[in-house]
Design a protein around this motif. Sequence first.
Motif, short mmCIF file in Angstrom:
data_model
loop_
_atom_site.label_atom_id
_atom_site.label_comp_id
_atom_site.label_asym_id
_atom_site.label_seq_id
_atom_site.Cartn_x
_atom_site.Cartn_y
_atom_site.Cartn_z
N SER A 1 2.59 -0.02 -0.35
CA SER A 1 1.88 -0.01 -1.63
C SER A 1 2.66 0.80 -2.65
O SER A 1 3.29 1.79 -2.30
N LEU A 2 2.59 0.36 -3.88
CA LEU A 2 3.07 1.19 -4.98
C LEU A 2 2.17 2.42 -5.06
O LEU A 2 0.97 2.34 -4.75
N PHE B 1 5.08 3.63 -1.19
CA PHE B 1 4.81 3.96 0.21
C PHE B 1 5.41 2.89 1.12
O PHE B 1 5.29 1.70 0.84
N PHE B 2 6.02 3.34 2.21
CA PHE B 2 6.67 2.44 3.16
C PHE B 2 6.37 2.85 4.59
O PHE B 2 6.06 4.02 4.87
N ALA C 1 1.40 -4.90 -0.63
CA ALA C 1 2.76 -4.80 -0.09
C ALA C 1 3.69 -5.82 -0.74
O ALA C 1 4.84 -5.52 -1.06
N ALA C 2 3.19 -7.03 -0.95
CA ALA C 2 4.01 -8.08 -1.56
C ALA C 2 4.39 -7.72 -2.99
O ALA C 2 5.52 -7.98 -3.43
N ALA D 1 7.20 -5.26 -2.95
CA ALA D 1 8.47 -5.93 -2.63
C ALA D 1 9.04 -6.63 -3.86
O ALA D 1 10.25 -6.60 -4.10
N GLN D 2 8.18 -7.25 -4.65
CA GLN D 2 8.62 -7.91 -5.88
C GLN D 2 9.21 -6.90 -6.87
O GLN D 2 10.23 -7.16 -7.52
N MET D 3 8.56 -5.75 -7.01
CA MET D 3 9.06 -4.71 -7.92
C MET D 3 10.42 -4.21 -7.47
O MET D 3 11.32 -3.99 -8.29
#
Length: 330
Positions: free
Chosen positions: A124-125, A260-261, A303-304, A307-309
Amino acid sequence: MTTRRQFTQLLAALVPTGLAPLAQAQATKPVPMPDVAKIISGFPAGGTVDVLARRVADKMRGHYAGTVLVENKPGAGGQIGILALRDSPADGTNLLLTPSSMLSIYPYTYPKLRYTLEELAPVSLGATIDHGLAVGPGVPDSVQTFKDFLAWAAANPDKANFGSPGAGSMPHMVGVLLGQMAKADLRHIAYRGTVPGVQDLLGGQISAFWGPIGDDLQYVRAGKLRVLAIAGPTRSVFLPQVPTLAELGYPLRVREWYGFFLPGKATPETVKRASEGVQAALAQPDLVEYGKQYGLEIKPSSAAELAQMLKADADQWRGLIKQTGFTAES
């Protein structure tokens, strides 16, 4: 070592395929709540990354895990924290909060980077934050604008320097690009995070510092530091009186985000649970208000979306870094 082409291919593959299971995940077996989880930060305690990590950990305690701790792993401009996550179990008990620089810039500046994007799973961002150029007591009070600073630096080449949170970080790269655009010779001084750099700025050991404005705000309010320019695409809501670089005639518009990862081997169910846990924590109104004290605009995401950002940022920085010819070994 990950080549630029491999990194770009990985990012392109990540969005349409690697994260597809997240949207489809119908977990047949719920992921149990662990007794202890931790959020890893690659920077010292007290900075904006650490502040956000600790607040989110508080909100996740008792919901995501019985206890959620923050573990600071400073060093190598945030790389040590990423390596710590990569080498940890992928069961959801270890998350990482990191600025975007380590993922969207380092692959193009460090020829021997010790990690790849494949070893991380977006969750998440967390927030966005602007970088600003702050000056302190090492610069005369008469220096009130960025133009003043350039003139003063040209007249005092022995003092013409700026610090950043780490070599190859976004603030460092902004300083390099701006120096080229303004034809200013400013010596760079790398620190292990923002906190020690700001302390040296306050003590007059360095003249200026490019870094997250959240670490400057309390000192700006106290009259100890002055922020002369913002690197973001628009003025900051936290320092609306400070012009952007674009307004000053320098076509540079960049803004950092914190994300966050999980370890890359985490299952879709584990990523889904972590993403929901982080988003729920970030959605708390008091956390949003708390972030404003540190110049953080709290922005949870899927999450997607994260990933785009990351892909968009990497595309932008690949071109900017090629323009400078910079590497971390320069």
